[in-house]
Scaffold this motif. Structure first.
Motif, PDB file in Angstrom:
ATOM      1  N   SER A  73       0.846  -1.203   0.000  1.00 31.78           N
ATOM      2  CA  SER A  73       0.000   0.000   0.000  1.00 31.78           C
ATOM      3  C   SER A  73       0.877   1.247   0.000  1.00 31.78           C
ATOM      4  O   SER A  73       0.555   2.243  -0.644  1.00 31.78           O
ATOM      5  N   GLU A  74       2.005   1.177   0.695  1.00 35.04           N
ATOM      6  CA  GLU A  74       2.919   2.327   0.706  1.00 35.04           C
ATOM      7  C   GLU A  74       3.713   2.413  -0.595  1.00 35.04           C
ATOM      8  O   GLU A  74       3.830   3.483  -1.195  1.00 35.04           O
ATOM      9  N   LYS A  75       4.243   1.290  -1.032  1.00 37.35           N
ATOM     10  CA  LYS A  75       5.077   1.258  -2.237  1.00 37.35           C
ATOM     11  C   LYS A  75       4.321   1.714  -3.483  1.00 37.35           C
ATOM     12  O   LYS A  75       4.846   2.471  -4.296  1.00 37.35           O
ATOM     13  N   LEU A  76       3.077   1.277  -3.635  1.00 40.61           N
ATOM     14  CA  LEU A  76       2.330   1.553  -4.855  1.00 40.61           C
ATOM     15  C   LEU A  76       1.409   2.760  -4.767  1.00 40.61           C
ATOM     16  O   LEU A  76       1.133   3.404  -5.775  1.00 40.61           O
ATOM     17  N   TYR A  77       0.905   3.048  -3.567  1.00 39.55           N
ATOM     18  CA  TYR A  77      -0.114   4.086  -3.439  1.00 39.55           C
ATOM     19  C   TYR A  77       0.255   5.181  -2.449  1.00 39.55           C
ATOM     20  O   TYR A  77      -0.517   6.109  -2.249  1.00 39.55           O
ATOM     21  N   GLY A  78       1.398   5.049  -1.784  1.00 40.18           N
ATOM     22  CA  GLY A  78       1.828   6.052  -0.818  1.00 40.18           C
ATOM     23  C   GLY A  78       0.985   6.088   0.443  1.00 40.18           C
ATOM     24  O   GLY A  78       0.989   7.087   1.164  1.00 40.18           O
ATOM     25  N   ILE A  79       0.271   5.029   0.727  1.00 36.99           N
ATOM     26  CA  ILE A  79      -0.608   4.991   1.897  1.00 36.99           C
ATOM     27  C   ILE A  79       0.038   4.128   2.974  1.00 36.99           C
ATOM     28  O   ILE A  79       0.308   2.947   2.753  1.00 36.99           O
ATOM     29  N   LYS A  80       0.281   4.749   4.115  1.00 34.10           N
ATOM     30  CA  LYS A  80       0.904   4.043   5.232  1.00 34.10           C
ATOM     31  C   LYS A  80      -0.148   3.656   6.260  1.00 34.10           C
ATOM     32  O   LYS A  80      -1.224   4.240   6.326  1.00 34.10           O
ATOM     33  N   ASN A  81       0.207   2.678   7.083  1.00 35.06           N
ATOM     34  CA  ASN A  81      -0.612   2.280   8.229  1.00 35.06           C
ATOM     35  C   ASN A  81      -2.013   1.807   7.859  1.00 35.06           C
ATOM     36  O   ASN A  81      -3.004   2.412   8.249  1.00 35.06           O
ATOM     37  N   ILE A  82      -2.081   0.722   7.116  1.00 34.33           N
ATOM     38  CA  ILE A  82      -3.383   0.103   6.900  1.00 34.33           C
ATOM     39  C   ILE A  82      -3.494  -1.078   7.865  1.00 34.33           C
ATOM     40  O   ILE A  82      -2.491  -1.642   8.301  1.00 34.33           O
ATOM     41  N   ALA A  83      -4.715  -1.386   8.209  1.00 36.70           N
ATOM     42  CA  ALA A  83      -4.974  -2.485   9.149  1.00 36.70           C
ATOM     43  C   ALA A  83      -6.183  -3.265   8.649  1.00 36.70           C
ATOM     44  O   ALA A  83      -7.067  -2.717   7.994  1.00 36.70           O
ATOM     45  N   PRO A  84      -6.228  -4.557   8.974  1.00 35.86           N
ATOM     46  CA  PRO A  84      -7.371  -5.352   8.515  1.00 35.86           C
ATOM     47  C   PRO A  84      -8.667  -4.957   9.235  1.00 35.86           C
ATOM     48  O   PRO A  84      -8.702  -4.883  10.457  1.00 35.86           O
ATOM     49  N   ALA A  85      -9.697  -4.678   8.460  1.00 37.32           N
ATOM     50  CA  ALA A  85     -11.032  -4.468   9.023  1.00 37.32           C
ATOM     51  C   ALA A  85     -11.685  -5.820   9.220  1.00 37.32           C
ATOM     52  O   ALA A  85     -12.364  -6.046  10.219  1.00 37.32           O
ATOM     53  N   PRO A 152      -4.277 -19.566  -9.300  1.00 38.54           N
ATOM     54  CA  PRO A 152      -3.569 -19.429  -8.019  1.00 38.54           C
ATOM     55  C   PRO A 152      -2.855 -20.710  -7.618  1.00 38.54           C
ATOM     56  O   PRO A 152      -3.138 -21.788  -8.146  1.00 38.54           O
ATOM     57  N   LYS A 153      -1.918 -20.555  -6.691  1.00 41.02           N
ATOM     58  CA  LYS A 153      -1.194 -21.681  -6.103  1.00 41.02           C
ATOM     59  C   LYS A 153      -1.195 -21.503  -4.597  1.00 41.02           C
ATOM     60  O   LYS A 153      -1.266 -20.372  -4.100  1.00 41.02           O
ATOM     61  N   ALA A 154      -1.071 -22.615  -3.874  1.00 45.67           N
ATOM     62  CA  ALA A 154      -0.941 -22.524  -2.414  1.00 45.67           C
ATOM     63  C   ALA A 154       0.309 -21.713  -2.098  1.00 45.67           C
ATOM     64  O   ALA A 154       1.363 -21.925  -2.689  1.00 45.67           O
ATOM     65  N   GLY A 155       0.171 -20.758  -1.191  1.00 49.99           N
ATOM     66  CA  GLY A 155       1.282 -19.890  -0.827  1.00 49.99           C
ATOM     67  C   GLY A 155       1.322 -18.596  -1.602  1.00 49.99           C
ATOM     68  O   GLY A 155       2.202 -17.767  -1.389  1.00 49.99           O
ATOM     69  N   MET A 156       0.358 -18.360  -2.482  1.00 52.98           N
ATOM     70  CA  MET A 156       0.328 -17.117  -3.251  1.00 52.98           C
ATOM     71  C   MET A 156      -0.419 -16.041  -2.465  1.00 52.98           C
ATOM     72  O   MET A 156      -1.474 -16.290  -1.891  1.00 52.98           O
ATOM     73  N   PHE A 157       0.150 -14.840  -2.452  1.00 58.06           N
ATOM     74  CA  PHE A 157      -0.446 -13.669  -1.813  1.00 58.06           C
ATOM     75  C   PHE A 157      -0.785 -12.677  -2.909  1.00 58.06           C
ATOM     76  O   PHE A 157       0.079 -12.310  -3.719  1.00 58.06           O
ATOM     77  N   LEU A 158      -2.041 -12.251  -2.964  1.00 59.35           N
ATOM     78  CA  LEU A 158      -2.485 -11.220  -3.909  1.00 59.35           C
ATOM     79  C   LEU A 158      -2.876  -9.976  -3.126  1.00 59.35           C
ATOM     80  O   LEU A 158      -3.478 -10.076  -2.048  1.00 59.35           O
ATOM     81  N   PHE A 159      -2.588  -8.811  -3.668  1.00 59.51           N
ATOM     82  CA  PHE A 159      -2.956  -7.544  -3.046  1.00 59.51           C
ATOM     83  C   PHE A 159      -3.429  -6.616  -4.154  1.00 59.51           C
ATOM     84  O   PHE A 159      -2.750  -6.446  -5.164  1.00 59.51           O
ATOM     85  N   PHE A 160      -4.618  -6.020  -3.973  1.00 63.61           N
ATOM     86  CA  PHE A 160      -5.165  -5.143  -5.004  1.00 63.61           C
ATOM     87  C   PHE A 160      -6.193  -4.212  -4.382  1.00 63.61           C
ATOM     88  O   PHE A 160      -6.711  -4.480  -3.292  1.00 63.61           O
TER      89      PHE A 160
END
Length: 190
Positions: A73-85, A152-160
């Motif tokens: 989120s920081e690297k691509l969008y400049g947004i720091k400090n996100i947390a899971p809702a 997908p494969k087991a162990g894959m992490f997607l973020f979007f």
């Protein structure tokens, strides 16, 4: 018939793809595969819980997914400090699928724990044409310009971003496909 150029491919390690006007991160490496193995072992030992965010058993795994999400989120969008809702198990049994949908949050991650043969792909749909129009396109139209699919494969992490429409194809395996879906919000400091 699906177009071959609509398949998203990825390499070992970090992949930042831009199939549409936004990025999709695919992280797949030894660390993520080990994390999937840890989740799987905990599931077999402790079972499935409805509130992963608060469960002490799963906390180290949830923390790791949150760490990955904060990096991107920081690297691509400049947004720091996100947390899971929300953080939840998504278990798909034989013939189950998810219709096209979006998530009501800034960011979403999907982490695959168990992906048996015949699990079906995740498909990303082009959000720029409008969600309601996208849902009404004929299958042939959705499988060309507006459509990217990935196995997908087991162990894959997607973020979007949560606003990217996506769907999951039917599972044809007798063994359930299991993933962890997390929805993230920005943490506001008081």
């Amino acid at each position: 018939m699906r177009q071959p150029n609509n398949r998203i491919t990825y390499d070992e390690g970090e992949n930042i793809l831009d199939p549409f006007p936004t990025n999709i991160v695919i992280l797949y490496n030894q660390e993520t595969r080990q994390l999937a193995s840890d989740w799987h072992m905990k599931m077999n030992t402790h079972g499935v819980t409805s509130n992963l965010k608060e469960d002490v058993i799963y906390k180290p795994c949830v923390d790791k997914l949150t760490e990955y999400s904060n990096i991107y989120s920081e690297k691509l969008y400049g947004i720091k400090n996100i947390a899971p809702a929300t953080v939840r198990f998504n278990t798909q049994v034989k013939y189950a699928w998810d219709t096209p949908h979006i998530h009501d949050c800034p960011f979403t991650s999907v982490f695959y724990i168990n992906v048996p043969e015949g699990s079906g792909d995740i498909n990303f749909l082009d959000y720029t044409i409008g969600h309601s129009l996208l849902m009404n396109l004929h299958e042939e139209q959705r499988q060309t310009r507006f459509y990217k699919r990935m196995t997908p494969k087991a162990g894959m992490f997607l973020f979007f971003p949560g606003y990217v429409p996506h769907e999951v194809e039917p599972t044809f395996s007798d063994i359930p496909r299991v993933s962890i879906v997390s929805n993230y919000v920005k943490v506001r400091k008081c």
